[in-house]
Design an enzyme around this catalytic site. Sequence first.
Site, PDB file in Angstrom:
ATOM      1  N   GLU A 177       0.808  -1.231   0.000  1.00  0.00           N
ATOM      2  CA  GLU A 177       0.000   0.000   0.000  1.00  0.00           C
ATOM      3  C   GLU A 177       0.842   1.283   0.000  1.00  0.00           C
ATOM      4  N   TYR A 179       3.455   1.892   1.984  1.00  0.00           N
ATOM      5  CA  TYR A 179       4.063   2.210   3.288  1.00  0.00           C
ATOM      6  C   TYR A 179       5.585   2.008   3.224  1.00  0.00           C
ATOM      7  N   ARG A 227       2.787  -8.895   3.990  1.00  0.00           N
ATOM      8  CA  ARG A 227       1.834  -8.294   3.051  1.00  0.00           C
ATOM      9  C   ARG A 227       2.655  -7.646   1.950  1.00  0.00           C
ATOM     10  N   HIS A 265      -1.703   3.679  -1.750  1.00  0.00           N
ATOM     11  CA  HIS A 265      -2.833   4.570  -1.458  1.00  0.00           C
ATOM     12  C   HIS A 265      -2.918   5.689  -2.491  1.00  0.00           C
ATOM     13  N   GLN A 352     -18.640   3.101   3.113  1.00  0.00           N
ATOM     14  CA  GLN A 352     -19.282   4.261   3.742  1.00  0.00           C
ATOM     15  C   GLN A 352     -19.136   4.308   5.261  1.00  0.00           C
TER      16      GLN A 352
HETATM   17  P1  FAD Z   1     -36.795   4.065   1.034  1.00  0.00           P
HETATM   18  O1  FAD Z   1     -35.693   3.223   0.550  1.00  0.00           O
HETATM   19  O2  FAD Z   1     -37.210   5.203   0.199  1.00  0.00           O
HETATM   20  O3  FAD Z   1     -38.047   3.115   1.305  1.00  0.00           O
HETATM   21  C1  FAD Z   1     -39.334   3.601   1.607  1.00  0.00           C
HETATM   22  C2  FAD Z   1     -40.360   2.557   1.237  1.00  0.00           C
HETATM   23  O4  FAD Z   1     -41.624   2.943   1.776  1.00  0.00           O
HETATM   24  C3  FAD Z   1     -40.576   2.390  -0.242  1.00  0.00           C
HETATM   25  O5  FAD Z   1     -40.358   1.045  -0.618  1.00  0.00           O
HETATM   26  C4  FAD Z   1     -42.033   2.818  -0.472  1.00  0.00           C
HETATM   27  O6  FAD Z   1     -42.677   2.040  -1.472  1.00  0.00           O
HETATM   28  C5  FAD Z   1     -42.634   2.558   0.891  1.00  0.00           C
HETATM   29  N1  FAD Z   1     -43.836   3.362   1.198  1.00  0.00           N
HETATM   30  C6  FAD Z   1     -43.930   4.709   1.291  1.00  0.00           C
HETATM   31  N2  FAD Z   1     -45.195   5.057   1.643  1.00  0.00           N
HETATM   32  C7  FAD Z   1     -45.898   3.920   1.778  1.00  0.00           C
HETATM   33  C8  FAD Z   1     -47.259   3.621   2.151  1.00  0.00           C
HETATM   34  N3  FAD Z   1     -48.135   4.564   2.467  1.00  0.00           N
HETATM   35  N4  FAD Z   1     -47.646   2.335   2.161  1.00  0.00           N
HETATM   36  C9  FAD Z   1     -46.768   1.332   1.858  1.00  0.00           C
HETATM   37  N5  FAD Z   1     -45.469   1.563   1.523  1.00  0.00           N
HETATM   38  C10 FAD Z   1     -45.058   2.834   1.492  1.00  0.00           C
HETATM   39  N6  FAD Z   1     -27.457   5.209  -0.144  1.00  0.00           N
HETATM   40  C11 FAD Z   1     -26.271   4.838   0.285  1.00  0.00           C
HETATM   41  O7  FAD Z   1     -26.035   4.814   1.491  1.00  0.00           O
HETATM   42  N7  FAD Z   1     -25.276   4.468  -0.578  1.00  0.00           N
HETATM   43  C12 FAD Z   1     -25.473   4.467  -1.903  1.00  0.00           C
HETATM   44  O8  FAD Z   1     -24.557   4.143  -2.655  1.00  0.00           O
HETATM   45  C13 FAD Z   1     -26.731   4.849  -2.391  1.00  0.00           C
HETATM   46  N8  FAD Z   1     -26.957   4.863  -3.718  1.00  0.00           N
HETATM   47  C14 FAD Z   1     -28.191   5.241  -4.157  1.00  0.00           C
HETATM   48  C15 FAD Z   1     -28.414   5.278  -5.536  1.00  0.00           C
HETATM   49  C16 FAD Z   1     -29.647   5.637  -6.021  1.00  0.00           C
HETATM   50  C17 FAD Z   1     -29.869   5.693  -7.502  1.00  0.00           C
HETATM   51  C18 FAD Z   1     -30.703   5.973  -5.112  1.00  0.00           C
HETATM   52  C19 FAD Z   1     -32.067   6.347  -5.621  1.00  0.00           C
HETATM   53  C20 FAD Z   1     -30.478   5.966  -3.748  1.00  0.00           C
HETATM   54  C21 FAD Z   1     -29.215   5.611  -3.266  1.00  0.00           C
HETATM   55  N9  FAD Z   1     -28.925   5.630  -1.914  1.00  0.00           N
HETATM   56  C22 FAD Z   1     -27.712   5.228  -1.460  1.00  0.00           C
HETATM   57  C23 FAD Z   1     -29.885   6.147  -0.930  1.00  0.00           C
HETATM   58  C24 FAD Z   1     -30.588   5.019  -0.171  1.00  0.00           C
HETATM   59  O9  FAD Z   1     -31.146   4.108  -1.066  1.00  0.00           O
HETATM   60  C25 FAD Z   1     -31.638   5.648   0.737  1.00  0.00           C
HETATM   61  O10 FAD Z   1     -31.008   6.508   1.653  1.00  0.00           O
HETATM   62  C26 FAD Z   1     -32.397   4.584   1.496  1.00  0.00           C
HETATM   63  O11 FAD Z   1     -33.063   3.726   0.616  1.00  0.00           O
HETATM   64  C27 FAD Z   1     -33.437   5.225   2.428  1.00  0.00           C
HETATM   65  O12 FAD Z   1     -34.083   4.198   3.082  1.00  0.00           O
HETATM   66  P2  FAD Z   1     -35.542   4.335   3.674  1.00  0.00           P
HETATM   67  O13 FAD Z   1     -35.874   3.004   4.200  1.00  0.00           O
HETATM   68  O14 FAD Z   1     -35.611   5.493   4.588  1.00  0.00           O
HETATM   69  O15 FAD Z   1     -36.486   4.709   2.455  1.00  0.00           O
HETATM   70  P1  NAP Z   2     -28.192  15.308  -2.214  1.00  0.00           P
HETATM   71  O1  NAP Z   2     -26.956  14.585  -2.004  1.00  0.00           O
HETATM   72  O2  NAP Z   2     -28.734  16.180  -1.152  1.00  0.00           O
HETATM   73  O3  NAP Z   2     -27.979  16.166  -3.550  1.00  0.00           O
HETATM   74  C1  NAP Z   2     -28.925  17.037  -4.029  1.00  0.00           C
HETATM   75  C2  NAP Z   2     -28.349  17.866  -5.185  1.00  0.00           C
HETATM   76  O4  NAP Z   2     -29.323  18.749  -5.640  1.00  0.00           O
HETATM   77  C3  NAP Z   2     -27.150  18.685  -4.811  1.00  0.00           C
HETATM   78  O5  NAP Z   2     -26.243  18.637  -5.896  1.00  0.00           O
HETATM   79  C4  NAP Z   2     -27.686  20.096  -4.651  1.00  0.00           C
HETATM   80  O6  NAP Z   2     -26.605  20.910  -5.036  1.00  0.00           O
HETATM   81  C5  NAP Z   2     -28.885  20.111  -5.594  1.00  0.00           C
HETATM   82  N1  NAP Z   2     -30.016  20.899  -5.099  1.00  0.00           N
HETATM   83  C6  NAP Z   2     -30.545  20.932  -3.852  1.00  0.00           C
HETATM   84  N2  NAP Z   2     -31.603  21.775  -3.805  1.00  0.00           N
HETATM   85  C7  NAP Z   2     -31.750  22.267  -5.057  1.00  0.00           C
HETATM   86  C8  NAP Z   2     -32.658  23.182  -5.630  1.00  0.00           C
HETATM   87  N3  NAP Z   2     -33.645  23.755  -4.923  1.00  0.00           N
HETATM   88  N4  NAP Z   2     -32.525  23.482  -6.936  1.00  0.00           N
HETATM   89  C9  NAP Z   2     -31.544  22.912  -7.680  1.00  0.00           C
HETATM   90  N5  NAP Z   2     -30.648  22.059  -7.180  1.00  0.00           N
HETATM   91  C10 NAP Z   2     -30.756  21.731  -5.879  1.00  0.00           C
HETATM   92  O7  NAP Z   2     -29.371  14.318  -2.574  1.00  0.00           O
HETATM   93  P2  NAP Z   2     -29.488  13.099  -3.579  1.00  0.00           P
HETATM   94  O8  NAP Z   2     -28.495  13.159  -4.672  1.00  0.00           O
HETATM   95  O9  NAP Z   2     -30.930  13.067  -3.925  1.00  0.00           O
HETATM   96  O10 NAP Z   2     -29.135  11.828  -2.691  1.00  0.00           O
HETATM   97  C11 NAP Z   2     -29.975  11.455  -1.591  1.00  0.00           C
HETATM   98  C12 NAP Z   2     -29.164  10.750  -0.544  1.00  0.00           C
HETATM   99  O11 NAP Z   2     -28.764   9.478  -0.998  1.00  0.00           O
HETATM  100  C13 NAP Z   2     -27.934  11.540  -0.219  1.00  0.00           C
HETATM  101  O12 NAP Z   2     -27.809  11.725   1.174  1.00  0.00           O
HETATM  102  C14 NAP Z   2     -26.831  10.714  -0.745  1.00  0.00           C
HETATM  103  O13 NAP Z   2     -25.674  10.787   0.062  1.00  0.00           O
HETATM  104  C15 NAP Z   2     -27.394   9.319  -0.766  1.00  0.00           C
HETATM  105  N6  NAP Z   2     -26.718   8.620  -1.845  1.00  0.00           N
HETATM  106  C16 NAP Z   2     -25.495   8.132  -1.601  1.00  0.00           C
HETATM  107  C17 NAP Z   2     -24.789   7.564  -2.623  1.00  0.00           C
HETATM  108  C18 NAP Z   2     -23.407   7.001  -2.375  1.00  0.00           C
HETATM  109  O14 NAP Z   2     -22.775   6.562  -3.312  1.00  0.00           O
HETATM  110  N7  NAP Z   2     -22.898   6.997  -1.175  1.00  0.00           N
HETATM  111  C19 NAP Z   2     -25.320   7.493  -3.891  1.00  0.00           C
HETATM  112  C20 NAP Z   2     -26.589   7.995  -4.106  1.00  0.00           C
HETATM  113  C21 NAP Z   2     -27.272   8.578  -3.063  1.00  0.00           C
HETATM  114  P3  NAP Z   2     -26.677  22.491  -5.162  1.00  0.00           P
HETATM  115  O15 NAP Z   2     -27.524  22.938  -4.011  1.00  0.00           O
HETATM  116  O16 NAP Z   2     -25.261  22.955  -5.082  1.00  0.00           O
HETATM  117  O17 NAP Z   2     -27.255  22.750  -6.489  1.00  0.00           O
HETATM  118 FE1  SF4 Z   3     -17.538  -1.295   4.780  1.00  0.00          FE
HETATM  119 FE2  SF4 Z   3     -19.788  -2.503   5.504  1.00  0.00          FE
HETATM  120 FE3  SF4 Z   3     -19.720  -1.087   3.247  1.00  0.00          FE
HETATM  121 FE4  SF4 Z   3     -18.454  -3.452   3.462  1.00  0.00          FE
HETATM  122  S1  SF4 Z   3     -20.655  -3.095   3.539  1.00  0.00           S
HETATM  123  S2  SF4 Z   3     -17.614  -1.597   2.594  1.00  0.00           S
HETATM  124  S3  SF4 Z   3     -17.742  -3.370   5.565  1.00  0.00           S
HETATM  125  S4  SF4 Z   3     -19.448  -0.305   5.312  1.00  0.00           S
END
Ligand code: FAD
Ligand code: NAP
Ligand code: SF4
Length: 685
Positions: A177, A179, A227, A265, A352
């Site tokens: 890595e 080091y 390693r 790294h 994460q």
């Molecule tokens: P959700 O996943 O939104 O689940 C809510 C559920 O509630 C849904 O299935 C919906 O159908 C259900 N629901 C709502 N209202 C009702 C009702 N009245 N009756 C029955 N069912 C209902 N997060 C990460 O940490 N790492 C990532 O790399 C990452 N990548 C992402 C990529 C994409 C493209 C997207 C869209 C999201 C990503 N996220 C990522 C974000 C992550 O998926 C969300 O933060 C997470 O799913 C939130 O979980 P939650 O359970 O709060 O809500």
């Molecule tokens: P987000 O991370 O809050 O990003 C929202 C984006 O929209 C920002 O670029 C913001 O930048 C812009 N924005 C906010 N308000 C706006 C407005 N009124 N008008 C125009 N632009 C606006 O939210 P998200 O992309 O929807 O993701 C949701 C959550 O899922 C996040 O917390 C994210 O970390 C998580 N997630 C994680 C991963 C991962 O790989 N770890 C991947 C996907 C999602 P500006 O305000 O600068 O324009």
């Molecule tokens: Fe790290 Fe858990 Fe994500 Fe694996 S799943 S990379 S151990 S946070």
Amino acid sequence: MSVQKNSSPEKTGQEKFSRLLEPLDLGFTQLRNRVIMGSMHTGLEELSMERQAAFFARRAAGGVGLIITGGIATSREGGLGPGSSGMFTEKDAEHHRVVTSAVHASGGKIVMQALHAGRQSFHTEMLAPSAKQSPIYPFAPRAMTEDDIERELGNWANAARLAKLAGYDGVEIMGSEGYLLNQFLTTRGNERDDKWGGTYENRMRFPLEVVRRIREATGTDFIIVYRLSMMDLVPDGQSLEEVLTFAKRIEAEGVNIINTGIGWHEAKIPTIATMVPRAAFSWITRKIKDVVSIPVAASNRINMPSVAEDILVSGDADLVSMARPMLADPDWVNKAAANREEEINTCIACNQACLDHTFQLRLSSCLVNPQACNETELVYIKTDKPKKIAVVGAGPAGLSFATVAGERGHQVTLFDADTKIGGQFNIAKQIPGKEEFHETIRYFDVMLGKHGVRKMLGRRVSAHDLAAFDEVVLATGIVPRKLDIPGLDHASVMSYLDVLRDKKPVGKRVAIIGAGGIGVDTAEYLTHDAHHKSASLDIPTFLREWGIDPEFAARGGIAGVQEQVEASPREVYLLQRKTKKITGPGKTTGWIHREALLKKKVQMLTGVSYTQIDDEGLHVSVGDKAMTLKVDTIVLCAGQEPQRELQAALEEMGKKVHLIGGADVAAELDAKRAIDQGARLAAII
Ligand code: FAD
Ligand code: NAP
Ligand code: SF4
């Protein structure tokens, strides 16, 4: 990607994973199987030896063959930062006894990783072969004098002697890595013209002397793992011939096991993140295995027993080393042995809650397993007062709550409007490079069944449907944020849900408004042709896209190799209002997303104001400059708001309502928080 759904009914785990579970005889000692838990700095090293003992003992009880600790400094100068954990005195050794005793009492074996970071450190007292600063660390090191070299050699031997005194079964010498030992081996880190630099023979002298002195200090009945940086992945890295020569020399000096290290790294190539294919580097391990007779361990992106077994059967390695998968599931080995592979909580390589935390100086845990590193703090105890609990929403938050509450003995019913569980993970899993998210959904599905959670899918519930429950958990997630840009009702505008979930047709020129995690992922999705294999699922494609030489004919594995990336089927603009550089959200993975999008020629604009949308496209100003992006599709990825449509009605009915995940707070929501919050509520309800 093979998503494990069913265990083979005709074979036992012992038969299915016979190579993985085969003991390894090292002569003076035996390992019970071929699984090494690789080294990871979790932050417990500095926080509490008792919590560290519980963390490792849990993994030993889960069946791991050999545990390697996080890096323990051999000298103060060699630590990763001020106050890093070190093995300097007999008092330090005494301090570690609680760890070794706990692991041995749980039937495991443990070696201490001895580390000298050289120039890759966050303090000002760094020592390195030459006074060359690393491009990614803030301070320049001091070049080691002859006295420094002699003292540091003594420190390595002393740390190993003390590790033996502390009850460790051996040490792992951290030689990869980038080091200190790795620095000595390359002209990138070592520009000396004395006997410690220059020719490869001279550059090998310091690491070889480290091995020799450690063997001398610890005797023959002590495991030494080395390693080894098998491919440096940096300019002026080692050639294959040099690496093979060094492997043979450390074998001759008495190393018992060679473990794989890939990339410094400071390398600009991903080596462990989720977009790296499973077992992407085991072919390099094979090259070492072919020239030595001691056992060799493969590592990097090995996360399921079938992947590990295939590596061993193919002959690429004798052991497999996995670090993060042991955070995700401490019972990984026992589940494989019991043919319960589908119950494994798979590491999705997101970084994460582990590596991202380490780089933020926070305690590590695991996105899919919040108990990791919290073994004594987050405990799931059987309830003596079972309640009837409704969980609305089967996204990560609801799934986490439902499985833990079910495990504790509550009667849990899980509702979702969708016909499948997973929530937004069902959207995330289709992004190229995020295929591992399938595994988390599979795991939760199996756990719902195991813990007797009733699933009610395919119907949006109302408050009225929940009248019979003692308590209600709202895990209903989010709704996309509404924006206020003139022309937003134009036919060219869609939300990320239209694109990713509903698969509405998208034009050839696209502007994405919002460059958070979802904006970046949407750009990734739109710049991939659905007919081409994702690099994360195909090792040759991955190597081609990141410019890695599959023959290792080039120095460092990269010299002179051209990256070859499939052209994007669309022209994409990724926009944000902030002026800061656009990267993905992860501390250790954001740069990879940025690099990948740049390779696809995505145009990233920052400091953008949105003026109007009309038939011409999207009118914006960037700083003082007004411009029109002539696009045919505009995708909104501008964040989210909580979805709490049921809360008021339920409270009016007198129900106790709990909010978790996006339903609680949408700002900065991610799956790490959603799963953690679900588990913590379920642990106390
Ligand atoms: P959700 O996943 O939104 O689940 C809510 C559920 O509630 C849904 O299935 C919906 O159908 C259900 N629901 C709502 N209202 C009702 C009702 N009245 N009756 C029955 N069912 C209902 N997060 C990460 O940490 N790492 C990532 O790399 C990452 N990548 C992402 C990529 C994409 C493209 C997207 C869209 C999201 C990503 N996220 C990522 C974000 C992550 O998926 C969300 O933060 C997470 O799913 C939130 O979980 P939650 O359970 O709060 O809500
Ligand atoms: P987000 O991370 O809050 O990003 C929202 C984006 O929209 C920002 O670029 C913001 O930048 C812009 N924005 C906010 N308000 C706006 C407005 N009124 N008008 C125009 N632009 C606006 O939210 P998200 O992309 O929807 O993701 C949701 C959550 O899922 C996040 O917390 C994210 O970390 C998580 N997630 C994680 C991963 C991962 O790989 N770890 C991947 C996907 C999602 P500006 O305000 O600068 O324009
Ligand atoms: Fe790290 Fe858990 Fe994500 Fe694996 S799943 S990379 S151990 S946070």
